[in-house]
Motif scaffolding. Structure first.
Motif, PDB file in Angstrom:
ATOM      1  N   LEU A   9      46.721  52.170  37.263  1.00  0.00           N
ATOM      2  CA  LEU A   9      46.398  50.546  38.951  1.00  0.00           C
ATOM      3  C   LEU A   9      45.579  52.246  39.715  1.00  0.00           C
ATOM      4  O   LEU A   9      46.648  52.702  39.680  1.00  0.00           O
ATOM      5  CB  LEU A   9      47.495  49.944  39.297  1.00  0.00           C
ATOM      6  CG  LEU A   9      47.884  48.715  38.418  1.00  0.00           C
ATOM      7  CD1 LEU A   9      49.711  48.219  38.686  1.00  0.00           C
ATOM      8  CD2 LEU A   9      46.863  47.458  38.578  1.00  0.00           C
ATOM      9  N   ASN A  18      43.759  43.856  37.601  1.00  0.00           N
ATOM     10  CA  ASN A  18      44.047  44.105  36.234  1.00  0.00           C
ATOM     11  C   ASN A  18      44.526  45.766  36.308  1.00  0.00           C
ATOM     12  O   ASN A  18      43.719  46.354  37.162  1.00  0.00           O
ATOM     13  CB  ASN A  18      42.751  43.134  36.051  1.00  0.00           C
ATOM     14  CG  ASN A  18      42.540  42.151  35.727  1.00  0.00           C
ATOM     15  OD1 ASN A  18      43.540  41.673  35.857  1.00  0.00           O
ATOM     16  ND2 ASN A  18      41.540  41.892  35.269  1.00  0.00           N
ATOM     17  N   ASP A  32      41.777  45.923  31.272  1.00  0.00           N
ATOM     18  CA  ASP A  32      41.592  44.695  32.207  1.00  0.00           C
ATOM     19  C   ASP A  32      42.668  44.027  32.544  1.00  0.00           C
ATOM     20  O   ASP A  32      42.018  42.882  31.760  1.00  0.00           O
ATOM     21  CB  ASP A  32      39.444  43.861  31.809  1.00  0.00           C
ATOM     22  CG  ASP A  32      38.883  44.664  32.720  1.00  0.00           C
ATOM     23  OD1 ASP A  32      38.834  45.382  34.392  1.00  0.00           O
ATOM     24  OD2 ASP A  32      37.639  44.419  32.824  1.00  0.00           O
ATOM     25  N   MET A  33      43.917  44.028  31.878  1.00  0.00           N
ATOM     26  CA  MET A  33      45.171  43.472  31.326  1.00  0.00           C
ATOM     27  C   MET A  33      44.907  42.494  32.918  1.00  0.00           C
ATOM     28  O   MET A  33      45.426  43.226  33.937  1.00  0.00           O
ATOM     29  CB  MET A  33      45.872  44.726  30.498  1.00  0.00           C
ATOM     30  CG  MET A  33      47.178  43.732  30.679  1.00  0.00           C
ATOM     31  SD  MET A  33      48.641  44.769  29.948  1.00  0.00           S
ATOM     32  CE  MET A  33      49.867  43.195  30.063  1.00  0.00           C
ATOM     33  N   ASP A  34      45.386  41.649  32.981  1.00  0.00           N
ATOM     34  CA  ASP A  34      46.283  40.732  33.806  1.00  0.00           C
ATOM     35  C   ASP A  34      47.472  40.626  33.500  1.00  0.00           C
ATOM     36  O   ASP A  34      47.878  40.040  32.942  1.00  0.00           O
ATOM     37  CB  ASP A  34      45.047  39.401  34.132  1.00  0.00           C
ATOM     38  CG  ASP A  34      46.004  38.708  34.858  1.00  0.00           C
ATOM     39  OD1 ASP A  34      46.183  38.894  36.566  1.00  0.00           O
ATOM     40  OD2 ASP A  34      45.356  37.478  35.962  1.00  0.00           O
ATOM     41  N   LEU A  35      48.178  40.991  34.985  1.00  0.00           N
ATOM     42  CA  LEU A  35      49.370  41.574  35.137  1.00  0.00           C
ATOM     43  C   LEU A  35      49.887  39.930  36.317  1.00  0.00           C
ATOM     44  O   LEU A  35      51.328  39.670  36.710  1.00  0.00           O
ATOM     45  CB  LEU A  35      50.277  42.261  36.212  1.00  0.00           C
ATOM     46  CG  LEU A  35      50.188  44.004  34.634  1.00  0.00           C
ATOM     47  CD1 LEU A  35      50.062  44.424  35.016  1.00  0.00           C
ATOM     48  CD2 LEU A  35      50.986  43.714  33.778  1.00  0.00           C
ATOM     49  N   SER A  70      44.035  48.700  33.605  1.00  0.00           N
ATOM     50  CA  SER A  70      43.174  49.508  33.349  1.00  0.00           C
ATOM     51  C   SER A  70      43.083  50.833  32.866  1.00  0.00           C
ATOM     52  O   SER A  70      43.801  51.900  33.229  1.00  0.00           O
ATOM     53  CB  SER A  70      41.215  49.496  33.954  1.00  0.00           C
ATOM     54  OG  SER A  70      40.851  48.143  33.624  1.00  0.00           O
TER      55      SER A  70
END
Length: 419
Positions: free
Chosen positions: A395, A384, A376-379, A386
């Motif tokens: 993605l 997000n 759940d990393m926000d770019l 994962s």
């Protein structure tokens, strides 16, 4: 006294010999030590019919990596990318990879471009698995990078070609375009896309109505009149292309010249910005229309969408990045923005994040552990990233675009494509 001196000399020689035999710390392999430079090897086409794609991909990732390094890297660790031209041919890509691993001792392989080239080096990842050799974020949506026996050595960021083709097929069927033909490159890339179309149609009780293939390396000057005629005999409602920008643009040119105005859809690897440039120039020369009824799937959002913080960040750094590094010849005119450089930019962010998370102890064998921690990393792109155990594709999002205002823009309503 003389005997003591002799003994000291012998002891010193032994110490020197032993120290020479011990392994040295290398910034390439990333063994623990003083912060330095982590080196990554990138094989891509920087010349030939697909050369612009490799150049723009490299420019995008380097725009972020130079920013990363200029801001101190990660606890002092900086990133260096070694680019090597393979001309979109498997053998040079293989040779580049062997050199990266055996001579350059790179920390990992990074941002390779293309299916036929990347698929060719997958056995090397298995061969050098004891050295913890991984490939990070190649520009390909093909299945061999995502399945056994080689998928465990590859981390991909982008959606797959199966996801892109399924989205195109499903949307075309919904608006009544059920007779779909395929024009594809006759290699691992093209066959993966062809298979994706076939699978998506079969799920809906349909089948490919006609197909035509061409050899990899086709230029914009190639004549595809016979391929167009063959496909048109089947009476398709739409055509899906699985090609590169030069071949796809040439096919569209010849199709429109033959009087056919069916929708033509392509995948992200076609480098839609370059394809559109070729067709726009053709329009100016001939006065005919070549840029209407075009669809392209993308694996990154539109770089014109300023509501997304990731897009604004990308545009800011690309405007400040003026170089082409060592990958482009004299006279090359860089694009300000493109879908390809945006994908490269996101790759650069992900590489920086991986280095940041292992900066306390950067070793190749830690790559799986660190990648699994990215969830759940926000770019700043609306979805997000994962990874995690059993998930090596970050993605899944696919975006659908068409030409508006001289650029590929998001499709707002598929109803306009109704038959």
């Amino acid at each position: 006294m003389l005997e003591i001196i002799k003994r000291l000399c012998i002891a010193g020689a032994v110490i020197l010999f032993v120290s020479c035999m011990l392994p040295t710390r290398s910034s390439h392999s990333g063994e623990p030590g003083e912060p330095g430079e982590l080196v990554f090897g990138m094989s891509a086409a920087f010349t030939g019919a697909n050369g612009e794609m490799g150049i723009e991909f490299y420019r995008g990732l380097m725009a972020y990596i130079e920013h990363f390094n200029a801001n101190g890297g990660a606890s002092g660790w900086t990133i260096k990318v070694l680019p090597a031209n393979d001309g979109y041919n498997p053998l040079p890509c293989f040779e580049n990879t062997v050199r990266f691993i055996e001579e350059e001792d790179v920390f990992a392989l990074f941002s390779y471009v293309g299916t036929p080239t990347t698929a060719h080096i997958l056995p090397l990842l298995q061969k050098f698995s004891a050295r913890h050799t991984f490939l990070l974020f190649p520009l390909t949506g093909a299945q061999p990078m995502r399945t056994e026996p080689f998928g465990e050595y590859v981390y991909t960021l982008r959606a797959s070609y199966f996801e892109e083709t399924a989205g195109l097929v499903d949307n075309l069927l919904k608006v009544g375009r059920r007779r779909i033909a395929v024009f594809y490159q006759n290699d691992a890339y093209g066959r993966t896309g062809w298979d994706g179309v076939r699978r998506a149609l079969r799920r809906q009780g349909e089948q490919v109505v006609a197909e035509a293939a061409y050899r990899r390396g086709a230029t914009y000057e190639q004549d595809f009149t016979s391929e167009v005629a063959h496909l048109m005999e089947a009476g398709p409602d739409a055509i899906i292309c699985v090609g590169t920008y030069a071949s796809q643009a040439a096919f569209i040119r010849d199709m429109r010249n033959a009087g056919h105005d069916l929708p033509v859809a392509g995948l992200s690897f076609s480098d839609s910005d370059k394809m559109l440039e070729l067709l726009t120039l053709e329009e100016r020369r001939s006065g005919r229309k070549y840029t209407e009824k075009l669809i392209c799937s993308q694996v990154v959002p539109c770089y014109e969408d300023l509501t997304l913080s990731g897009v604004r960040f990308y545009r800011e750094l690309m405007d400040n990045y003026k170089g082409t590094g060592q990958v482009a010849g004299q006279g090359y005119s860089p694009r300000r923005f493109s879908y390809v450089s945006f994908e490269g930019f996101l790759n650069g962010i992900m590489l920086g994040e991986m280095v940041r998370r292992m900066a306390d102890d950067p070793r190749r064998e830690r790559i799986p552990e660190v990648m699994d921690s990215i969830v759940d990393m926000d770019l700043g792109i609306g979805v997000n990233v994962s990874f995690g155990p059993g998930r090596r594709q970050g993605l899944d999002a696919v975006y659908f675009t068409t030409v508006a205002g001289g650029h590929f823009q998001p499709i707002r309503d598929w109803a306009e494509w109704s038959r």
